[in-house]
Scaffold this motif. Structure first.
Motif, PDB file in Angstrom:
ATOM      1  N   ASP A 126       0.851  -1.189   0.000  1.00  0.00           N
ATOM      2  CA  ASP A 126       0.000   0.000   0.000  1.00  0.00           C
ATOM      3  C   ASP A 126       0.896   1.252   0.000  1.00  0.00           C
ATOM      4  N   PRO A 127       0.604   2.236  -0.857  1.00  0.00           N
ATOM      5  CA  PRO A 127       1.459   3.443  -0.943  1.00  0.00           C
ATOM      6  C   PRO A 127       1.652   4.157   0.407  1.00  0.00           C
ATOM      7  N   GLN A 128       0.622   4.156   1.234  1.00  0.00           N
ATOM      8  CA  GLN A 128       0.762   4.799   2.547  1.00  0.00           C
ATOM      9  C   GLN A 128       1.758   4.037   3.427  1.00  0.00           C
ATOM     10  N   LYS A 129       1.699   2.724   3.345  1.00  0.00           N
ATOM     11  CA  LYS A 129       2.618   1.868   4.115  1.00  0.00           C
ATOM     12  C   LYS A 129       4.054   2.081   3.620  1.00  0.00           C
ATOM     13  N   VAL A 130       4.216   2.227   2.299  1.00  0.00           N
ATOM     14  CA  VAL A 130       5.537   2.472   1.728  1.00  0.00           C
ATOM     15  C   VAL A 130       6.104   3.781   2.283  1.00  0.00           C
ATOM     16  N   LYS A 131       5.279   4.830   2.315  1.00  0.00           N
ATOM     17  CA  LYS A 131       5.730   6.128   2.835  1.00  0.00           C
ATOM     18  C   LYS A 131       6.140   6.019   4.299  1.00  0.00           C
ATOM     19  N   ILE A 148      13.582  14.465   4.215  1.00  0.00           N
ATOM     20  CA  ILE A 148      12.800  13.261   3.919  1.00  0.00           C
ATOM     21  C   ILE A 148      11.511  13.627   3.179  1.00  0.00           C
ATOM     22  N   PHE A 149      10.804  14.642   3.665  1.00  0.00           N
ATOM     23  CA  PHE A 149       9.559  15.042   3.014  1.00  0.00           C
ATOM     24  C   PHE A 149       9.798  15.538   1.588  1.00  0.00           C
ATOM     25  N   LYS A 150      10.876  16.308   1.397  1.00  0.00           N
ATOM     26  CA  LYS A 150      11.187  16.806   0.052  1.00  0.00           C
ATOM     27  C   LYS A 150      11.501  15.636  -0.882  1.00  0.00           C
ATOM     28  N   ALA A 151      12.228  14.671  -0.393  1.00  0.00           N
ATOM     29  CA  ALA A 151      12.579  13.511  -1.220  1.00  0.00           C
ATOM     30  C   ALA A 151      11.327  12.712  -1.564  1.00  0.00           C
ATOM     31  N   MET A 152      10.437  12.559  -0.617  1.00  0.00           N
ATOM     32  CA  MET A 152       9.214  11.791  -0.868  1.00  0.00           C
ATOM     33  C   MET A 152       8.311  12.466  -1.892  1.00  0.00           C
TER      34      MET A 152
END
Length: 155
Positions: A126-131, A148-152
Motif C-alpha cells: 500500500d502506498p501509505q505503508k511504503v511512505k 525526507i519530506f522533500k525527497a518523498m
C-alpha cells in the motif's frame, strides 16, 4: 612507588597505542578505556596529555574523520551529531565540522537516492505503508524530516 608509576605509564601508553592502531579515538573514548582497565586517574591524565601533545589524540581531527566516514555510509547529520556527542566531542567542534562537511554534501540528493533504492523493496505494498516505512528508515539513518519530506515529494 615511583617504579609502579612508571609501569602504569608504560602499560597505559601501550594500551592507547593498541587502540589507536585500530582507529582514531576521541579523548573521552581513551579515558573511558583506561578507566575500564583500572589505571589511576593521574596515569590517565598523564597519558592523555602525552598523546594530545604528540597529536595522536585530537578531537577535531577525530570528528572530521568520523563525519567523512559516516557521510559515506550514508548517514544524516542528526545521527552523526548524536554519535559524536556520545563520543565526548564538544558541541562547538561538532557544529563546526558538520558545517564544513556540509559544504560539499547535499543531504536532499542523498535522501532521494536512498529512498529510490529502498522503495524497490516495498513494491506491491500500500502506498501509505511504503511512505511510513521509507520515513522510518530514513529517519533512523539520521536525516532531517525536511529532507525526507522533500525527497518523498520527488519520488
Amino acid at each position: 612507588m615511583e617504579a609502579d608509576d612508571k609501569k602504569n605509564q608504560v602499560k597505559a601508553r601501550s594500551t592507547v597505542y593498541r587502540l589507536l592502531k585500530i582507529r582514531l579515538r576521541s579523548e573521552k573514548e581513551i579515558r573511558d578505556k583506561l578507566k575500564l582497565k583500572q589505571f589511576p586517574d593521574e596515569t590517565i591524565d598523564h597519558t592523555v596529555t602525552y598523546f594530545t601533545q604528540i597529536g595522536l589524540i585530537d578531537d577535531r581531527l577525530f570528528a572530521q574523520k568520523w563525519i567523512a566516514s559516516r557521510l559515506n555510509k550514508p548517514f544524516g547529520a542528526r545521527r552523526i551529531q548524536h554519535e559524536l556527542k556520545d563520543k565526548g566531542i564538544h558541541r562547538r567542534i561538532i557544529d563546526d565540522e558538520i558545517k564544513n562537511a556540509g559544504e560539499d554534501y547535499c543531504e536532499e540528493d542523498v535522501v532521494l537516492e536512498l529512498a529510490r533504492k529502498r522503495r524497490r523493496k516495498y513494491e506491491g505494498l500500500d502506498p501509505q505503508k511504503v511512505k511510513q516505512r521509507l520515513y522510518g528508515y530514513l529517519s533512523r539513518r539520521g536525516f532531517s524530516p525536511e529532507s525526507i519530506f522533500k525527497a518523498m515529494k520527488r519520488l
